[in-house]
Design an enzyme around this catalytic site. Sequence first.
Site, short mmCIF file in Angstrom:
data_model
loop_
_atom_site.label_atom_id
_atom_site.label_comp_id
_atom_site.label_asym_id
_atom_site.label_seq_id
_atom_site.Cartn_x
_atom_site.Cartn_y
_atom_site.Cartn_z
N ARG A 151 0.84 -1.21 0.00
CA ARG A 151 0.00 0.00 0.00
C ARG A 151 0.87 1.26 0.00
O ARG A 151 0.55 2.24 -0.69
CB ARG A 151 -0.97 -0.03 1.19
CG ARG A 151 -2.19 0.86 1.03
CD ARG A 151 -2.00 2.24 1.59
NE ARG A 151 -1.47 2.15 2.93
CZ ARG A 151 -0.46 2.90 3.38
NH1 ARG A 151 0.09 3.84 2.65
NH2 ARG A 151 0.01 2.72 4.61
N GLU A 154 13.39 15.61 5.89
CA GLU A 154 14.86 15.73 5.91
C GLU A 154 15.38 15.14 7.21
O GLU A 154 14.60 14.94 8.16
CB GLU A 154 15.24 17.21 5.79
CG GLU A 154 14.73 17.81 4.49
CD GLU A 154 15.20 19.24 4.27
OE1 GLU A 154 15.75 19.85 5.22
OE2 GLU A 154 15.02 19.72 3.13
N ILE A 164 12.74 8.22 2.40
CA ILE A 164 11.92 8.42 1.21
C ILE A 164 11.55 7.08 0.58
O ILE A 164 12.42 6.35 0.06
CB ILE A 164 12.66 9.34 0.20
CG1 ILE A 164 13.09 10.64 0.89
CG2 ILE A 164 11.78 9.60 -1.02
CD1 ILE A 164 11.98 11.42 1.60
N CYS A 186 -0.71 17.13 -1.02
CA CYS A 186 -0.42 15.77 -1.51
C CYS A 186 -0.52 14.77 -0.35
O CYS A 186 -1.08 13.68 -0.50
CB CYS A 186 0.99 15.69 -2.10
SG CYS A 186 1.28 16.89 -3.41
N LEU A 187 0.03 15.15 0.81
CA LEU A 187 0.00 14.24 1.96
C LEU A 187 -1.43 13.90 2.35
O LEU A 187 -1.74 12.78 2.75
CB LEU A 187 0.73 14.86 3.16
CG LEU A 187 2.24 15.01 3.02
CD1 LEU A 187 2.82 15.66 4.26
CD2 LEU A 187 2.92 13.66 2.79
N ASN A 188 -2.32 14.88 2.21
CA ASN A 188 -3.71 14.63 2.53
C ASN A 188 -4.30 13.52 1.67
O ASN A 188 -5.09 12.70 2.13
CB ASN A 188 -4.47 15.94 2.27
CG ASN A 188 -5.42 16.22 3.38
OD1 ASN A 188 -5.18 15.87 4.52
ND2 ASN A 188 -6.52 16.84 3.01
N ARG A 242 -2.86 10.23 2.96
CA ARG A 242 -3.44 9.87 4.27
C ARG A 242 -4.81 9.23 4.10
O ARG A 242 -5.19 8.35 4.86
CB ARG A 242 -3.61 11.13 5.13
CG ARG A 242 -2.32 11.64 5.65
CD ARG A 242 -2.49 13.03 6.23
NE ARG A 242 -1.18 13.54 6.58
CZ ARG A 242 -0.87 14.83 6.65
NH1 ARG A 242 -1.79 15.75 6.39
NH2 ARG A 242 0.33 15.20 6.99
N ARG A 251 -6.78 -23.68 18.44
CA ARG A 251 -5.82 -23.91 19.51
C ARG A 251 -6.55 -24.33 20.78
O ARG A 251 -7.44 -23.59 21.26
CB ARG A 251 -5.02 -22.62 19.76
CG ARG A 251 -4.09 -22.67 20.92
CD ARG A 251 -2.88 -23.51 20.63
NE ARG A 251 -1.90 -23.43 21.70
CZ ARG A 251 -0.79 -24.17 21.73
NH1 ARG A 251 -0.53 -25.02 20.73
NH2 ARG A 251 0.05 -24.05 22.72
N GLU A 298 3.32 10.29 7.19
CA GLU A 298 2.12 11.05 6.77
C GLU A 298 1.51 11.79 7.95
O GLU A 298 0.29 11.90 8.06
CB GLU A 298 1.07 10.12 6.16
CG GLU A 298 1.58 9.21 5.07
CD GLU A 298 1.70 9.93 3.75
OE1 GLU A 298 1.27 11.08 3.66
OE2 GLU A 298 2.26 9.31 2.83
#
Length: 393
Positions: free
Chosen positions: A98, A141, A171, A246-248, A251, A276, A372
Amino acid sequence: MPFAALDPVDPLNLEALLTDEERAVRDTVRQYLDDKVEPHIADWFESGELPVLPELAREFGKMGLLGMHLEGYGCADMSARAYGIACRELEATDSGLRSFVSVQGSLAMFAIHRFGSGEQKQEWLPRMAAGEAIGCFGLTEPDHGSDPASMTTRARRDGDDWILDGRKMWITNGSVAAVAVVWAQTEDGVRGFVVPTDAPGFSAPLIKHKMSLRASVTSELVLDGVRLPASARLPEARGVGAPLTCLNEARYGIVWGVTGAARSAWQAAADYAGQREQFGKPIAAFQLTQQKLVDMALELHKATLTALRLADLKDSPAGVHPAQISFGKLNNVREAIQICRTARTILGANGISLEYPVIRHANNLESVLTYEGTTEMHILALGQALTGHAAFR
Ligand SMILES: Cc1cc2nc3c(=O)[nH]c(=O)nc-3n(C[C@H](O)[C@H](O)[C@H](O)COP(=O)(O)OP(=O)(O)OC[C@H]3O[C@@H](n4cnc5c(N)ncnc54)[C@H](O)[C@@H]3O)c2cc1C
């Protein structure tokens, strides 16, 4: 009329809410992963590699999973729900898969699609959608993670060209990427650049010794005087809000994806508990085990309801608020990792073995909890949305 038996895997009949097309996505992805990936994933995790990556990327491309929710340029243009369902199936196999799809589609491709020039889109998106070119997204970074606005990677003008210097860390896909979307400080604030990874001065050493997301490529990006033409800058990306947009997107995929990892862990624990025997009966027959399985199921299906709601918001004209995505990321990752940890206890000593998927999912989710936006960052984002007070600094 007697009720039909409850489906233990879907006690709220949530799958009945899916359209035929969404079920087809679910079943196609599941079938492919069951046939081609499940038999090998524990070995790949153990050896710390994703050895089939170029071929796998092309297979994912053929299935329309790369940039699945984007329009044009060979992308599948599917609904947020369909994309979420694909993420769920991928992460039910491994968070590394994913992550690959999220970074390719929701970070690298989305950045170019949303902020790129026509030329950049034509050059990269069709190949990325087909899985022929892998992309990565360089924001974090070594000294700047949760606070990316303080990044020190710099892009300076030299005539019409740009020169990039700096380092990015952690990354995903870095060492296997043909193209890196890199964020850097300029005289005018943060800007994004489309960097072909064969540019002189660019290198992407692999990060080793990870105990999480082992079936995923994670790298450092080194930019040592990388010279790029003026056309390499993403023209529509201005300020640190651009990478955060973009991160949104990514996420949102996590909100769904982690329900897959949790489902896999729940299923493994329920199967194990049924077979078991201790003290003369299956451990599933003990009240303490039942409490664990019930609590896990409650959180799993509440998480799925949250994902479905966010999908519908995302597909609606008003869209989904970033704080609503924080709600989903925060809740679903936190609950998914707890489900995996509880599942591990049900498996006893077998819970620590890669013969079962549970410890692998639990370890993977340690990364998902952090990347994220960490749990703490999403608490602060939601805290600000709920109270009106920012408590970040
Ligand atoms: C496997 C993996 C893959 C990744 N892939 C990518 C990628 O493809 N691209 C990319 O750009 N990045 C990637 N990342 C990086 C990830 O996004 C960062 O690790 C994350 O943003 C956190 O940054 P950090 O590790 O520097 O932690 P820090 O920001 O140093 O945080 C350390 C701790 O301090 C807490 N903290 C920080 N500030 C505050 C505050 N104001 N209040 C309270 N607590 C605070 C954090 O929540 C955390 O618990 C990846 C990370 C991993 C592990």
